[in-house]
Enzyme design. Structure first.
Site, PDB file in Angstrom:
ATOM      1  N   CYS A  15      17.980  11.450  26.130  1.00 49.30           N
ATOM      2  CA  CYS A  15      17.421  11.993  24.893  1.00 49.30           C
ATOM      3  C   CYS A  15      18.475  12.854  24.190  1.00 49.30           C
ATOM      4  CB  CYS A  15      16.167  12.810  25.193  1.00 49.30           C
ATOM      5  SG  CYS A  15      15.107  13.076  23.752  1.00 49.30           S
TER       6      CYS A  15
ATOM      7  N   LYS B 287      16.899  32.736  27.633  1.00 44.88           N
ATOM      8  CA  LYS B 287      16.963  31.535  28.469  1.00 44.88           C
ATOM      9  C   LYS B 287      17.692  31.817  29.766  1.00 44.88           C
ATOM     10  CE  LYS B 287      20.354  29.039  28.494  1.00 44.88           C
ATOM     11  NZ  LYS B 287      21.509  28.151  28.679  1.00 44.88           N
TER      12      LYS B 287
ATOM     13  N   CYS C 275       6.333   8.350  23.305  1.00 43.43           N
ATOM     14  CA  CYS C 275       7.078   9.406  22.629  1.00 43.43           C
ATOM     15  C   CYS C 275       6.918   9.288  21.110  1.00 43.43           C
ATOM     16  CB  CYS C 275       8.555   9.343  22.995  1.00 43.43           C
ATOM     17  SG  CYS C 275       9.585  10.540  22.097  1.00 43.43           S
TER      18      CYS C 275
ATOM     19  N   CYS D 205      14.800   4.518  27.428  1.00 42.94           N
ATOM     20  CA  CYS D 205      13.939   5.607  27.896  1.00 42.94           C
ATOM     21  C   CYS D 205      12.590   5.081  28.366  1.00 42.94           C
ATOM     22  CB  CYS D 205      13.748   6.633  26.773  1.00 42.94           C
ATOM     23  SG  CYS D 205      12.721   8.031  27.262  1.00 42.94           S
TER      24      CYS D 205
END
Length: 209
Positions: A186, A116, A202, A196
């Site tokens: 989230c 990452k 979702c 959200c």
């Protein structure tokens, strides 16, 4: 949308024969190393102290671990990061002439640098998109939104799955967009689904109903 790139906000300090670009890349590397498991404000404060001290390969090589620890404290796992910084800086001087590697394969060989971080370094320091930087936030949200064909167990599995379908010109954006979203909305525990804007589409939010 303007990116929240604290890692890019580095002060260039030429010293010891290093070019501005080399110093910038070294500072990006250290900023990302410090940012792991650490709040942005803490990372920023540590970077400010390091710059004031002198944030170049030569200066850090001259700095003992006790002093370096005081400069970066209280970043997460600061004792380990002191050792990683010293070891990495020595390797950069010995093997790369004071610069940082320009490819992921070599970057992940440095102490404390995983895939990452390597992809983020390539994007910020070298302006090359080598892959998606997937941390815990990107990993979690991608699974909640079903952006992966089947549930992935690790961030590296998520990276491979996302790169399989996401257009390459968006690879650089996804980390910056989802990290802030994951920190504020989230959340890992008790996500704020009612606040959200994605709640109606979702799968994770609909599952809670």
């Amino acid at each position: 949308m303007e990116r929240r790139r604290n890692e890019e906000q580095v002060t260039i300090e030429s010293a010891g024969g290093m070019s501005d670009g080399e110093v910038m890349r070294y500072q990006v590397l250290l900023s990302l190393m410090l940012s792991s498991q650490t709040k942005d404000q803490v990372t920023s404060a540590a970077m400010s102290r390091l710059r004031e001290h002198g944030l170049t390969v030569g200066r850090i090589l001259e700095t003992d671990e006790e002093t370096l620890g005081k400069l970066i404290y209280p970043v997460g796992f600061w004792k380990n990061k002191v050792k990683y910084i010293k070891m990495t800086t020595e390797l950069l001087q010995e093997q790369y002439g004071g610069d940082i590697p320009d490819n992921v394969a070599e970057l992940v060989k440095l102490p404390g640098i995983g895939p990452k971080m390597a992809h983020l370094i390539m994007d910020i320091a070298w302006n090359k998109v080598s892959g998606i930087g997937v941390d815990t936030h990107v990993h979690r949200i991608s699974n909640r939104l079903k952006w992966v064909k089947k549930e992935t167990k690790t961030p590296e599995d998520t990276r491979v799955a996302l790169e399989d379908w996401l257009p390459r010109d968006l690879w650089s954006e996804i980390n910056w967009l989802l990290v802030g979203f994951g920190q504020q909305v989230c959340l890992p525990v008790s996500p704020r689904c009612s606040d959200c804007l994605n709640r109606h589409i979702c799968p994770g939010a609909n599952k809670k109903k």
